[in-house]
Design a protein around this motif. Structure first.
Motif, short mmCIF file in Angstrom:
data_model
loop_
_atom_site.label_atom_id
_atom_site.label_comp_id
_atom_site.label_asym_id
_atom_site.label_seq_id
_atom_site.Cartn_x
_atom_site.Cartn_y
_atom_site.Cartn_z
N HIS A 233 62.21 114.48 142.79
CA HIS A 233 62.89 113.79 143.85
C HIS A 233 63.69 112.51 143.68
O HIS A 233 64.88 112.58 144.28
CB HIS A 233 61.64 113.42 144.95
CG HIS A 233 62.19 112.78 146.47
ND1 HIS A 233 62.84 113.57 147.33
CD2 HIS A 233 62.25 111.62 146.48
CE1 HIS A 233 63.20 112.70 148.00
NE2 HIS A 233 62.89 111.19 147.97
N THR B 273 67.76 112.12 144.37
CA THR B 273 68.14 110.94 145.19
C THR B 273 69.19 110.12 144.34
O THR B 273 70.12 109.75 144.81
CB THR B 273 66.91 110.09 145.34
OG1 THR B 273 65.96 110.96 146.29
CG2 THR B 273 67.40 108.96 146.29
N ALA C 223 64.83 116.79 153.11
CA ALA C 223 64.20 116.69 151.81
C ALA C 223 62.97 117.39 151.92
O ALA C 223 62.29 117.31 152.69
CB ALA C 223 64.02 115.18 151.53
N LEU D 228 67.22 118.03 148.05
CA LEU D 228 67.81 117.11 149.13
C LEU D 228 69.16 117.59 149.86
O LEU D 228 70.14 118.25 149.15
CB LEU D 228 68.18 115.84 148.38
CG LEU D 228 67.35 115.00 148.19
CD1 LEU D 228 67.84 113.69 147.34
CD2 LEU D 228 66.37 114.28 149.14
#
Length: 140
Positions: A128, A132, A73, A105
């Motif tokens: 992020h 995710t 990541a 990611l």
């Protein structure tokens, strides 16, 4: 020795990723670009919101590429490339530029790296989170 075949990332998978990230960004009121790369680093899918800043397209792609190349990541790499970090020269070490900002990611299937997603346009923590959410949607 047995060889296990892992299904590669498909365009259908990419659509799941794009849709989940897009919905997460919309719910947060963010306009973003989303890039999905296959295991070879080739573009599998891309989407840019109409009102997303233009640079978001480039940042989402670089984040995905960085996550793929380092199988990590991008949020986890930020401190490593700071001037006092152990990999501070990595930002300029390759021909293709890496980007160490949260939002990229790697994507795994059956323990193998099959691609990556990058989201750009929101705050790094938001990007992020959107990435995710997308990876979690794919694993359902």
């Amino acid at each position: 020795m047995s060889t296990t075949t892992v299904t590669p990332l498909t365009t259908a998978d990419a659509e799941v990723l794009i849709t989940a990230a897009r919905h997460a960004a919309e719910a947060a009121g963010a306009t973003v670009s989303i890039t999905v790369l296959d295991a070879g680093g080739h573009l599998l899918a891309f989407r840019r919101d109409d009102r997303a800043v233009l640079i978001a397209g480039e940042t989402s792609t670089r984040k995905a590429y960085t996550a793929l190349q380092l199988d990590a990541a991008t949020a986890d790499l930020v401190d490593l490339v700071k001037p006092d970090g152990p990999f501070h020269s990595l930002t300029t070490a390759l021909d293709r530029p890496l980007l160490f900002i949260a939002g990229g990611l790697p994507i795994h299937r059956d323990g193998r790296l099959i691609g990556a997603i990058g989201v750009g346009g929101g705050a790094p923590e938001q990007d992020h989170s959107f990435a995710t959410t997308a990876v979690e949607a794919l694993s359902r």
